[in-house]
Every structure is written in C-alpha cells, then in structure tokens.
Write a protein that holds these residues in place. Sequence first.
Motif, PDB file in Angstrom:
ATOM      1  N   TYR A  59      48.747  28.345  30.949  1.00  0.00           N
ATOM      2  CA  TYR A  59      48.918  28.139  32.382  1.00  0.00           C
ATOM      3  C   TYR A  59      50.179  28.803  32.947  1.00  0.00           C
ATOM      4  O   TYR A  59      50.254  29.037  34.160  1.00  0.00           O
ATOM      5  CB  TYR A  59      48.930  26.638  32.694  1.00  0.00           C
ATOM      6  N   VAL A  60      51.155  29.078  32.111  1.00  0.00           N
ATOM      7  CA  VAL A  60      52.344  29.823  32.540  1.00  0.00           C
ATOM      8  C   VAL A  60      52.455  31.038  31.620  1.00  0.00           C
ATOM      9  O   VAL A  60      53.154  31.025  30.606  1.00  0.00           O
ATOM     10  CB  VAL A  60      53.619  28.956  32.462  1.00  0.00           C
ATOM     11  N   PRO A  61      51.753  32.120  31.957  1.00  0.00           N
ATOM     12  CA  PRO A  61      51.608  33.261  31.031  1.00  0.00           C
ATOM     13  C   PRO A  61      52.901  33.885  30.540  1.00  0.00           C
ATOM     14  O   PRO A  61      52.904  34.548  29.506  1.00  0.00           O
ATOM     15  CB  PRO A  61      50.784  34.262  31.856  1.00  0.00           C
ATOM     16  N   ILE A 116      57.630  35.532  41.710  1.00  0.00           N
ATOM     17  CA  ILE A 116      56.835  34.358  41.319  1.00  0.00           C
ATOM     18  C   ILE A 116      55.621  34.783  40.497  1.00  0.00           C
ATOM     19  O   ILE A 116      55.305  34.196  39.456  1.00  0.00           O
ATOM     20  CB  ILE A 116      56.379  33.566  42.565  1.00  0.00           C
ATOM     21  N   TYR A 117      54.944  35.833  40.958  1.00  0.00           N
ATOM     22  CA  TYR A 117      53.723  36.270  40.253  1.00  0.00           C
ATOM     23  C   TYR A 117      54.041  36.758  38.844  1.00  0.00           C
ATOM     24  O   TYR A 117      53.233  36.579  37.926  1.00  0.00           O
ATOM     25  CB  TYR A 117      53.016  37.375  41.035  1.00  0.00           C
ATOM     26  N   SER A 118      55.186  37.363  38.640  1.00  0.00           N
ATOM     27  CA  SER A 118      55.512  37.886  37.306  1.00  0.00           C
ATOM     28  C   SER A 118      55.583  36.771  36.261  1.00  0.00           C
ATOM     29  O   SER A 118      55.395  37.019  35.074  1.00  0.00           O
ATOM     30  CB  SER A 118      56.843  38.651  37.351  1.00  0.00           C
ATOM     31  N   PHE A 119      55.841  35.539  36.695  1.00  0.00           N
ATOM     32  CA  PHE A 119      55.884  34.403  35.767  1.00  0.00           C
ATOM     33  C   PHE A 119      54.517  33.747  35.601  1.00  0.00           C
ATOM     34  O   PHE A 119      54.182  33.264  34.519  1.00  0.00           O
ATOM     35  CB  PHE A 119      56.887  33.355  36.257  1.00  0.00           C
ATOM     36  N   LEU A 120      53.707  33.725  36.673  1.00  0.00           N
ATOM     37  CA  LEU A 120      52.459  32.961  36.656  1.00  0.00           C
ATOM     38  C   LEU A 120      51.204  33.824  36.563  1.00  0.00           C
ATOM     39  O   LEU A 120      50.132  33.321  36.223  1.00  0.00           O
ATOM     40  CB  LEU A 120      52.363  32.090  37.920  1.00  0.00           C
ATOM     41  N   GLY A 121      51.303  35.115  36.881  1.00  0.00           N
ATOM     42  CA  GLY A 121      50.123  35.973  36.921  1.00  0.00           C
ATOM     43  C   GLY A 121      49.611  36.358  35.543  1.00  0.00           C
ATOM     44  O   GLY A 121      50.369  36.418  34.571  1.00  0.00           O
ATOM     45  N   THR A 122      48.312  36.631  35.474  1.00  0.00           N
ATOM     46  CA  THR A 122      47.700  37.004  34.196  1.00  0.00           C
ATOM     47  C   THR A 122      47.555  38.514  34.041  1.00  0.00           C
ATOM     48  O   THR A 122      47.307  38.996  32.946  1.00  0.00           O
ATOM     49  CB  THR A 122      46.318  36.357  34.049  1.00  0.00           C
ATOM     50  N   PHE A 174      45.915  28.436  46.490  1.00  0.00           N
ATOM     51  CA  PHE A 174      46.270  27.540  45.387  1.00  0.00           C
ATOM     52  C   PHE A 174      45.171  26.508  45.143  1.00  0.00           C
ATOM     53  O   PHE A 174      44.756  26.275  43.995  1.00  0.00           O
ATOM     54  CB  PHE A 174      47.594  26.844  45.700  1.00  0.00           C
ATOM     55  N   ILE A 175      44.664  25.905  46.214  1.00  0.00           N
ATOM     56  CA  ILE A 175      43.612  24.890  46.078  1.00  0.00           C
ATOM     57  C   ILE A 175      42.341  25.511  45.506  1.00  0.00           C
ATOM     58  O   ILE A 175      41.664  24.909  44.658  1.00  0.00           O
ATOM     59  CB  ILE A 175      43.334  24.217  47.432  1.00  0.00           C
ATOM     60  N   LEU A 366      44.205  32.867  41.225  1.00  0.00           N
ATOM     61  CA  LEU A 366      44.278  32.171  42.509  1.00  0.00           C
ATOM     62  C   LEU A 366      45.505  31.266  42.568  1.00  0.00           C
ATOM     63  O   LEU A 366      46.218  31.222  43.580  1.00  0.00           O
ATOM     64  CB  LEU A 366      43.008  31.341  42.734  1.00  0.00           C
ATOM     65  N   VAL A 367      45.746  30.540  41.482  1.00  0.00           N
ATOM     66  CA  VAL A 367      46.913  29.652  41.432  1.00  0.00           C
ATOM     67  C   VAL A 367      48.203  30.465  41.539  1.00  0.00           C
ATOM     68  O   VAL A 367      49.130  30.103  42.282  1.00  0.00           O
ATOM     69  CB  VAL A 367      46.901  28.807  40.139  1.00  0.00           C
TER      70      VAL A 367
END
Length: 653
Positions: A59-61, A116-122, A174-175, A366-367
């Motif tokens: 969940y946190v790539p 932000i995306y660099s931490f959470l994106g896939t 996000f939703i 999406l998240v």
Amino acid sequence: MSHSPRESSTPTEFGSQYDTDEEQLTEVTPLTAPDGSAPQTNNRHSDSWITFKTRLRYYVPVFSWLPTYSIQIFIEDFLAGLTVTAILLPSALSYSVLAKLPPVHGLYAVVIPGAIYSFLGTSKQLVIGPEALVSMLIGSSVVQQQRYMNKEGDEESAILIAGLITFFVGILTFILGIVRLGFLDSVLSRALLRGFISAVAIVIMIEQLLVMFKLSETAAKDGIGHASSSVETFVYIITHLDHAHILTTIVSFSSLAFLLITGFIKKKLSKRWPQVQFAPEILICVIIFTILCNILNWDEDGVDILGSIKGGGFPSFQLPFPNHSHLRDCFEAAALISVIGFVESIVVTKTYATKHNYAVSANRELVALGTANLVGSFFQCFAAYGGMARSGINDRAGAKTQLAGLINATLVLLCLLFLLSAFYYLPKPVLAAIVTVAAISLLEELPHDLYFMYKIKAWKDFALLFLTFFSTIFISIEYGTLISVALSLILVVKHSTYPRITLLGRIGDTNRFKPIKDFPDQAEHVEGVLVVRISEPLYFANTGQLKDRLRRLEEFGDMSVHPSEEARMSPIENVIFDIETMEDIDASAVQILLEIIVAYHQRGVNVFFVKLRENQRKLFIRAGITDRVGSDHFFKRIPDALEYINRVGLNIE
C-alpha cells in the motif's frame, strides 16, 4: 510430542521469503518452549509483523523499492528527473495561465503532488503535474465561479476556487480508489472521449489566438468572453486581425514555428540518434525569447511579459474554501476532471508497466493520485495528473523508480526558491505558443481513430464523436462535458441492462449445439423446442428485458428481425435453458425467472434447465423454481433433455 509448524516460513508476495531481520529472528526462535510446548505467541507476533511489512510494501510502494536502492539507480533517476524538469518548467508556467491562475501555481502543482505520488504511486515512469486538458477545465470553472461571485479577474478568488475544485478532485479520486472503482477508465466511451478531447484542443488553440494577436482586451470590451462560444471567438479574431499587435504576433508565431519545427526535427533525428529526443526544445525556446526580449526591450514596444512573479518559495498552507462559491458546480467540474485525469494517467501507467514488466494497481493509483491532489489543494496547487509526453521522456531518459519524480519535484522547488526572477522577461505570447503546441498534441490520435472507425464502419461511434465535438465547439465546454459524461453513462446502463441470451441449434444429426446466429448454415432449430443459452450472470439490471427478448426469440428466432413483422417460428412446446455460463443470479433475477416459468406453464410449455451450478441449486430450491419446474427437469447436457422430451410427453395442467 508434536511440534507446531512455523507459519512464518510463508513467502511474501514480493518474491523473497524473508527480510534479513526475519531470517535472524527465525534462526534464534526455538521450535519448542522450555516446557516442551510450541511457542505460539512468538509465532503469532512474528507472523503479524511479517504481514504488516508485506501490506506496508503493497500500500505504500516506496517501502518496496527503497530498501534495494543503489547509487547507480540514483544516477539514472537523477538524469531522468533533470531532463523532465527542463521540459516541465515552462509547460507548468503555461498551464497556470490556462487555468486562469498566476504562473507560480503551475510550479506548485509539480512540487506537492509530484512528491506525494513518488511515495504512494505504483508507476515508476509516470510524471505528475499540470495537464493542458485538466488546466482548461479548471480555468473554465474558475471563470464561471468568478462571474457568479462578481470577482472576474481577481487572482485571490481564482486561487481559492481552483483549490476547492482540486480538493473535490482529491476527495473523489481517493474515494474511488478506496471503494475499488479502478475500472472507471473503461466507463467513458473512446469515441465520446476522443470527440471531447479534440474539441477542447480546438477551444484551447482559439483562446490562445487572442493572446498571440494581443486581442484579449479589445475582445473583452466588445463582449467576447467566457460566455461566448469558440466559433464566435474565432469569427471575432478573423474579423479583427487589423487590430492585432504586430510585434506580439511576430513573437507568437515565430516561437510557435520554432517549437513545431524543432519538435519535427527531433522526432526525425531521434530515430537515428536517440540522444536527440532529450533535447528540451521548450526550455530552449523560453531561454532564447526571454533573452531577446530583454536585449531588444520588447516589453517597451507593447509585448506582454511575465514580469515579477508573485509567490515563490515553498508553497504556503491555505484552506481552499472560498466564500459564496457554488459548491455543486465545483463538484461537477471536479467529477469530470477526476475521471478524465485518471483515464489519462492509468493509460500511461499501464503502458510502461507492460513495457517494463511490473505490476500496477488501478485502485492504488486512484488512492495515490487522490492523496496527491488532496494534499496539494491545501498548498495552492491545482489538479495534477500524469501526462503521456513527459512520462515518455522520463522513461526514455532512464527513470528506474519513482524517485525520479521526487527529484523532478525537488528541482522545481529549487527553481521556486532561487530562479523565478530569471523568467521576468519571458513574453506571454511564448507561453501561449507552448500551450498551443500542447493542444496540437491532443489532436495527434484523432486521424487514426477516425480512420479506424471508418474502416470498421462504426457509424454510431462516428455520430457520438461528432456530437460531442460540435456541442463543445459551438456551445461550450460545460455542455460538451455534460453530453460526454451523460452519453457515456447511458451507454454503460444500456449495455448492462441488455441480457445476453443466444438461440442454439443442433449441428446436423449430432449431439452438438451452436448459436444459430453465428452458424446459420449448420445449426438448425429443433422442432417444437426453444434451446436458449444465458451467456452472463443475471441480476436486477439485465433481467428487465429478459421476457421480451425470449418472446422475440420464440417468434422470430433472431433478435435482428423487427418486431412489427409476422412470426417466423412454429409454436413451441418445450424450452431448454442452458445456464452453464450464468455464473451468478441475484434475488430480483430469480423472481423474474420464476415469473417467466409460470407464464410458460400457463401456456402449456415445459421448462428444462441444463448445467445448473451447485452454488445456484439451493437458491433454485428456496425460490420454488425446482418445485415449479420439477426436479426431473434438470440435466447435465442438452441432448439428455431432448431425449427426455422425446421419451416422455409432458403437458402442464
């Protein structure tokens, strides 16, 4: 004495069986406690920790790629980030103007969402930032809201309105990810989307012509503004060319020609010399014309320049909630931006995931995108998504991980801190030319799609494309938005409410059955028997038309025959439902199916079922279908049912 197996030996989903710490823990953990019992508590704690780490990586790539990061990978990511920054800097400044915001906010939309995306994106290659289409939609909504608030042209209200829209974009995206609606990239019809995007590209180019001819002020005085259609604006430009500012026009079209020619040359030369593709022609154009403007004093001759850029430094925190805004209108704009932005981003994500053979998740994307925009809305950003062009540059420049995006965001932040003054003499017509080139790129796929539709004679898609296109061009982006989304939803609903049933026929004297529609010369109707295959799960939405479709199959044998014609089929005495491919059925569908059975029995028609799944058998019993049909009317094969019909003549009293 038995020993409990160590469950912690289960491999994780990332390929390696253990991390180093886990290996050491396993080596020192005894199989039995001192009293001889199994150390279940330690095992449970170990298993929980392993599960937590596995889920965290998923969940946190960043936790999946950071532990194996190396200096070599960093060098490649840094070069890729530097290359993309050279392209993204002038583009972000241009897209801010398109969004009706001060130029610095385009850079903000790179820094916060990109980090932000660099931490959470896939995706390892996706680059987050402002996009021409999304910026245009935000700008359209900003102007509309400012008109409601009687604050047209006010920068502070524009920032707050864009922030509110971005806040809604973040929440919605996000939703959508949390409730696992990652399939939404398939909801918008390609024809409708292509028509809408192409129309918006034309609208962007027409709007930039006002800047490139320096006709914006005179057009506003003559009543040409946001309420005017693109056609009206274009006619005004053509009829008022004699009022154009000569030097501004020369700067505009010379910079446009520079960008188009260098882009064309770069594309041609990159086939022979791949390194050419990394040349930042946009940045080179900005540098050249900024220097010329400073040396030749174009600003004193009437050319509009960027001037002192307000803001700078790290984006400051600000609540994105303006007073007297129409929340519903902002929410509607955000809904469309969420879908379009995600569709564009997920196409890029899947493209490079396939190319480099790694897994991505639409829901986690999406998240990640939702979180990036949600956080960005509190730091004066406007909506940011992934772009195909810059992501392609990022990939070709050698980006190996998401850190390339973080490096890109960091370099843009350094520009915000130290280099904004360098853009003082940047001519605004050059920014308009950059936006125009971006709009032209939105039209690149249109000829291919039109040719493909023509080749396969997809006239309905043609009609949908041009309906969306002309409604956006001749009326407004808002109407084009409404039509494209509404028609897409209608098409989805129509498709989902259309039950897939097929009439089967016997192949000669064999026991094989095939669809009569697909094999008209081989498959033959069985006299007095209607053999129907239900080809999909039945639920409340797609069973409403089931009765009517069964009646039409019974009368005509083909759904393509118009219902006004005379019946072509002889009366039937038996109906066989092949439900092998009916994977599921809900309560509403069961009730309708029972009503259909009762109606057949009232007409003296026997009903049989073939290949009933075990998970549906109990439901049939509880619903009373088994009792109504008869337990001896369920078979494993169609020939078995036909043999039973031939052997026993049944009539329903």
